[in-house]
Design an enzyme around this catalytic site. Structure first.
Site, PDB file in Angstrom:
ATOM      1  N   HIS A  77      45.085  46.837  37.936  1.00  0.00           N
ATOM      2  CA  HIS A  77      45.527  45.468  38.193  1.00  0.00           C
ATOM      3  C   HIS A  77      46.499  44.976  37.106  1.00  0.00           C
ATOM      4  CE1 HIS A  77      44.075  41.022  38.974  1.00  0.00           C
ATOM      5  NE2 HIS A  77      45.386  41.115  38.859  1.00  0.00           N
ATOM      6  N   HIS A  92      48.175  35.988  32.135  1.00  0.00           N
ATOM      7  CA  HIS A  92      47.672  37.054  33.011  1.00  0.00           C
ATOM      8  C   HIS A  92      48.884  37.801  33.545  1.00  0.00           C
ATOM      9  CE1 HIS A  92      45.618  39.385  35.941  1.00  0.00           C
ATOM     10  NE2 HIS A  92      46.286  38.806  36.933  1.00  0.00           N
ATOM     11  N   GLU A 108      43.788  33.199  41.691  1.00  0.00           N
ATOM     12  CA  GLU A 108      43.215  33.867  40.512  1.00  0.00           C
ATOM     13  C   GLU A 108      42.890  32.868  39.384  1.00  0.00           C
ATOM     14  OE1 GLU A 108      43.690  38.255  39.671  1.00  0.00           O
ATOM     15  OE2 GLU A 108      45.746  37.536  39.688  1.00  0.00           O
TER      16      GLU A 108
HETATM   17 ZN   LIG Z   1      46.582  39.430  38.886  1.00  0.00          ZN
END
Ligand SMILES: [Zn+2]
Length: 236
Positions: A167, A97, A78
């Site tokens: 997410h 994140h 990611e």
């Molecule tokens: Zn993620």
């Protein structure tokens, strides 16, 4: 290793411990910081559980999210969300994140996350929701390419965070301290807001109050950081 790099590695390592302690990171999710001298590079933490002195825990990448080291093994899949946001936002020097559960409902419903109290004035810059399906069709929901990272950065625009449907969220700051502060308080706001809504008709901060509160907090970021380091990292 020079002093600036040592400082950034220590901050990133403390950030992962603090955010894990606060329930915002676990084995997944990640923190990054822009390179202190090369603005077109960033450091990304590889393992949230590693020790501060472990230099191998920090990947150095360019803004295309290519590892600088030729022998860099298994770079984070990611990583592109970090590179594309640093490219789009020169004011951003750190990114968190997260898959924090409290933020998820606001990314999948029509209820907007709004600044309920002064610690969350930064929410008044907007809380966009990134729906990966909208422009990108069927995916595994992760930001695994430059195109997806670009799409996310465009949705973030000038905000302090972007919710990601189904997410999590990505939170930005001018420093590691600020990104950590915002990730923690966005999550606390997300926990408190449904309670206020259940009680009925909450009065949120208006934009002017929120901006004034955010300005104040930006000048005292060292205080919550010191407290959080003592709380979660004091075994150094
Ligand atoms: Zn993620």
């Amino acid at each position: 290793m020079d002093t600036e790099t040592t400082r950034i590695f220590e901050e990133l390592c403390f950030a992962t411990r603090i955010l894990a302690g606060e329930g915002i990171l676990d084995g997944f999710g990640h923190v990054s910081a822009r390179h202190p001298r090369h603005g077109d590079r960033y450091y990304l933490v590889r393992d949230n559980a590693a020790e501060p002195g472990d230099a191998g825990n920090f990947m150095e990448l360019d803004l295309e999210s290519n590892p600088i080291a030729k022998d860099c093994a298994n770079p984070s899949i990611e990583r592109f969300l970090h590179g594309e946001i640093y490219k789009a936002r020169s004011d951003v020097n750190a990114i968190v994140h997260t898959h924090a559960p409290a933020l998820i409902p606001f990314g999948v419903s029509k209820t907007q996350l709004q600044p309920l109290y002064h610690m969350c004035g930064f929410l008044a810059y907007g809380v966009p929701v990134f729906d990966i399906r909208q422009d990108n069709g069927m995916t595994d929901m992760l930001i695994t390419s430059q195109e997806l990272g670009f799409s996310l950065a465009r949705c973030l625009d000038k905000s302090a965070l972007v919710l990601m449907r189904g997410h999590g969220a990505t939170v930005v700051g001018a420093s590691v301290k600020e990104a950590v502060f915002r990730a923690i308080y966005a999550t606390l706001n997300a926990q408190a807001q449904p309670v206020a809504m259940q009680l009925g008709n909450p009065t949120y901060l208006c934009a002017q109050e929120a901006f004034l509160a955010d300005d104040l907090h930006r000048s005292v970021m060292h205080r919550p950081w010191k407290f959080l380091v003592r709380k979660w990292c004091d075994n150094e």
